[in-house]
Design an enzyme around this catalytic site. Structure first.
Site, PDB file in Angstrom:
ATOM      1  N   CYS A  26      42.241  55.301  36.531  1.00 28.40           N
ATOM      2  CA  CYS A  26      41.238  56.209  37.082  1.00 28.40           C
ATOM      3  C   CYS A  26      41.594  56.431  38.548  1.00 28.40           C
ATOM      4  O   CYS A  26      42.753  56.301  38.931  1.00 28.40           O
ATOM      5  CB  CYS A  26      39.830  55.644  36.910  1.00 28.40           C
ATOM      6  SG  CYS A  26      39.559  54.051  37.700  1.00 28.40           S
ATOM      7  N   HIS A 622      46.236  18.606  49.104  1.00 25.72           N
ATOM      8  CA  HIS A 622      45.660  19.008  47.819  1.00 25.72           C
ATOM      9  C   HIS A 622      46.208  18.096  46.728  1.00 25.72           C
ATOM     10  O   HIS A 622      47.372  18.212  46.328  1.00 25.72           O
ATOM     11  CB  HIS A 622      46.030  20.471  47.547  1.00 25.72           C
ATOM     12  CG  HIS A 622      45.348  21.081  46.369  1.00 25.72           C
ATOM     13  ND1 HIS A 622      45.656  20.749  45.077  1.00 25.72           N
ATOM     14  CD2 HIS A 622      44.373  22.022  46.286  1.00 25.72           C
ATOM     15  CE1 HIS A 622      44.913  21.455  44.246  1.00 25.72           C
ATOM     16  NE2 HIS A 622      44.123  22.232  44.958  1.00 25.72           N
TER      17      HIS A 622
END
Length: 700
Positions: A26, A622
């Site tokens: 679109c 982490h």
């Protein structure tokens, strides 16, 4: 990254051409119907620079790219294997049928309009120019049926009591301004012949022959069919057929939206049926022949009148409310668009707008919609002003604001800023509703279909009253950001949240960090206090700022084997998207502070910790990959956010067996999240123990 490379990355993330059953786009999004959702790597797509967002909606994957969507789409169509992926393939695909009926209707509606949108917007801007020139009196004035002197209106013609006199005056204008009448013809070309164009695009989208789809509404626009108006009684011609007396409602199909869409919806299954019962060698002649013979009369007698009545019913309902309380309609439309656009639910209203423009020459929906757009652009402009220290966010905001104000594209603003900082929702909603209500209350209407931008303002008349509503929306939203900010309380207290689990900006794209804590984006702060000496000794907070070329060394926060980031089994860490550093495949189970500093982030899942060292280095440790999914199980955090720590102090203790039994890698990235502040970050590899040198950081 160029469009070709971006297209390759996106296609890989989608699972390749073999996983695509339907592919189109679109104005701002790639729209893909996949054969298997499991084959889609959403993270890989989100991590592609230039991708604003990825949305899963009722069986369809939508990749939001903003104003570069068509270029990327065209490049993807050239890639190997994509020549067999056609827009019409979706009609027979079972996967698409799994979507809800309403979703399929919206998808077909948007996909049918999309190919026409380019021409529609271009020609509508010509109409905008002509309307604006009329308002300025460029063509002169004439005396209308009220006896007043008014500006010449070549779009709608002269308003005179005598039809013959009006026709004669219109011809005089045509002779006086031939060039502008040619431009007027150009401006109305797409709008008036929209049924033929939509008949073609809708038929193609549904898997039918596009030219047969165009021929059906074209038949009802011929002079032959329109000639029935001369013999109609109260708009109806009685047609005898097989002993029946059928009523033929003679209507003007010029510019109509829904009749060709409804006709195409019947054409697709009819063609499939005819191809089954007619021998293949006769398909070319008899399939289109029989299709036209059935559907042209069916559309003339039934589908066409129903389509027109359907459009008029929607328009009349909204118009009736608008007559009584225009401020209510304007406020509701402007407010609802904030929630409709992300879901693609605004296309039905676009269809009604175009129908109104063709039927009455004006529309009352598009003008208040502009208040929503300008409220969004106002918020983004405010963010660009406020986010002085966050260079990446500011760059994104400036680009999004420019794209919106000049091009009328709101998706970069929506996905780049608004959906990441939900605090701005009320800052958009309130001024948008007030601005939309003001625009409608002042009687502003649109005279052409256009994306809302500064350039398209003349499409709304009176334009100066329209600007009043836009100003309320834009400056109200911008002031809201300047006064209240764009971050929530948690974001304000976590300016370094990007180091632990925040969406991170890569180029213009909002991508999601695999830490997946859900925290909104924030870039690490660039303030630096004291620095660690070249000998690796942690300096105190009172030390002097590092000079350019100084070396900061950091020790290993846990024992194990140090490996390059490129070997980490996660694309974001491996590509150093969160910063440079190294990773450690741990042999122990305890994470310690490598130097003195302050804890800036400890997510609830306890699998990571962010530290701002006294050297100015902002560090993320982490533990494991995708361990956020454990929800804190197997982790014990020994510190709290805001707490000062010293070198060697325990930060996290983890249970290796819990992580391993869950199937997650133990590899622990150790990252400098504010890498851009430094000239270089180098990491050691091989066996390390706590206290061994791990990172060497060179200051700028």
């Amino acid at each position: 990254m160029n469009n070709t490379e971006m297209g390759k990355r996106i296609l890989e993330g989608l699972g390749g051409p073999e996983n695509i059953s339907h592919f189109t786009h679109c104005a701002t999004r790639l729209r893909v119907t996949p054969k298997s959702k499991a084959a889609i790597d959403a993270k890989a797509i989100e991590n592609t620079p230039g991708v604003l967002s990825i949305i899963e909606q009722s069986g369809q994957t939508q990749v939001v790219l903003g104003d570069k969507v068509e270029s990327v789409y065209n490049e993807m169509q050239k890639l190997p294997g994509m020549n067999h992926v056609g827009e019409s393939a979706a009609a027979n695909d079972a996967n698409e049928k799994k979507a809800s009926p309403l979703t399929r209707v919206f998808d077909v509606l948007s996909d049918s309009f999309r190919p026409v949108l380019w021409a529609l917007l271009g020609t509508s801007m010509i109409l905008t120019l002509i309307v604006f020139m009329q308002q300025l009196g460029f063509f002169g004035q004439y005396t209308d049926l009220t006896g007043e002197s008014v500006n010449i209106d070549i779009v709608n013609g002269p308003r005179l009591a005598d039809a013959d006199a009006a026709a004669a005056m219109l011809n005089e204008w045509r002779a006086a301004f031939p060039f502008w009448f040619i431009m007027l013809a150009a401006s109305l070309s797409v709008l008036q012949f929209m049924p033929i164009m939509l008949g073609a695009t809708a038929a193609k989208r549904l898997g039918a022959n596009m030219w047969v789809g165009a021929a059906i509404p074209a038949a009802l626009m011929t002079g032959t069919f329109q000639g029935f108006a001369d013999i109609a009684v109260d708009g109806v011609v009685r047609v005898p057929f097989l002993g029946l007396d059928l009523p033929l409602y003679v209507m003007n199909y010029t510019g109509q939206i829904f009749p060709p869409l409804f006709a195409a919806a019947l054409l697709a299954p009819l063609e499939r049926f005819l191809k089954k019962v007619i021998p293949t060698m006769l398909h070319m002649v008899f399939v289109p022949m029989i299709s036209v013979m059935i559907l042209v009369p069916l559309t003339a007698f039934l589908i066409g009148p129903i389509g027109i009545k359907f459009a008029l019913g929607i328009s009349d309902f909204i118009g009736g409310v608008n007559e009584v309380a225009p401020w209510l309609v304007g406020g509701v439309i402007a407010g609802l668009y904030l929630f409709m656009v992300p879901l693609g639910l605004h296309w039905p209203l676009n269809a009604v707008m175009i129908n109104n423009l063709q039927t009455t020459g004006t529309d009352f929906i598009q003008s208040p919609m502009g208040a929503y757009n300008f409220a969004v652009f106002g918020v983004v402009t405010g963010v660009a002003i406020v986010a002085r220290r966050n260079k990446e966010l500011r760059q994104t905001a400036v680009g999004a604001a420019a794209s919106g104000l000049l091009g009328g594209i709101s998706e970069p603003s929506l996905y780049g800023i608004v959906l990441r900082y939900k605090r701005v929702f009320p800052l958009i909603l309130v001024p948008a509703i007030i601005g939309g209500a003001t625009i409608s209350a002042l009687g502003v209407k649109s005279y052409a279909f256009a994306f809302t931008s500064l350039i398209s303002i003349p499409a709304m008349q009176p334009w100066y009253l329209y600007m009043v509503g836009l100003a309320i929306a834009f400056f109200g939203a911008m002031a809201g950001v300047l006064i209240f900010g764009y971050e929530s309380k948690s974001q304000k207290t976590e300016p370094e949240a990007a180091a632990v689990g925040a969406p991170v900006v890569a180029g213009n794209a909002a991508v999601v960090d695999p830490v997946e804590t859900g925290a909104p984006v924030a870039t690490p702060t660039e303030t630096a206090a004291a620095h660690t000496t070249a000998h690796g000794t942690a300096a105190t907070a009172s030390a002097q700022p590092a000079a350019a070329g100084d070396i900061i060394t950091l020790t290993a926060p846990l024992e194990g084997r140090a490996i390059p980031l490129a070997e980490v089994p996660d694309p974001i860490f491996a590509a150093a998207k969160l910063g440079k550093g190294v990773a450690i495949d741990p042999s122990g189970n305890t994470v310690v502070a490598p130097a003195d500093g302050k804890i800036i982030a400890t997510p609830a899942s306890a699998h990571a910790v962010g530290i701002k060292l006294d050297s100015g280095v902002e560090l993320l440790i982490h533990v494991g990959i995708d361990t956020v999914n454990l929800g804190g199980e197997g982790f014990t955090v020994k510190v709290a956010k805001g707490e000062r720590v010293v070198a060697g102090q325990e930060l996290i203790v983890f249970d290796r067996s819990v992580i391993e039994n869950a199937g997650y890698p133990l590899v622990t990235p150790v990252l400098v999240t504010n890498t851009v502040k430094f000239d270089d970050v180098e990491g050691s590899t091989g066996a390390v123990t706590i206290g061994d040198q791990l990172l060497k950081i060179t200051t700028k």
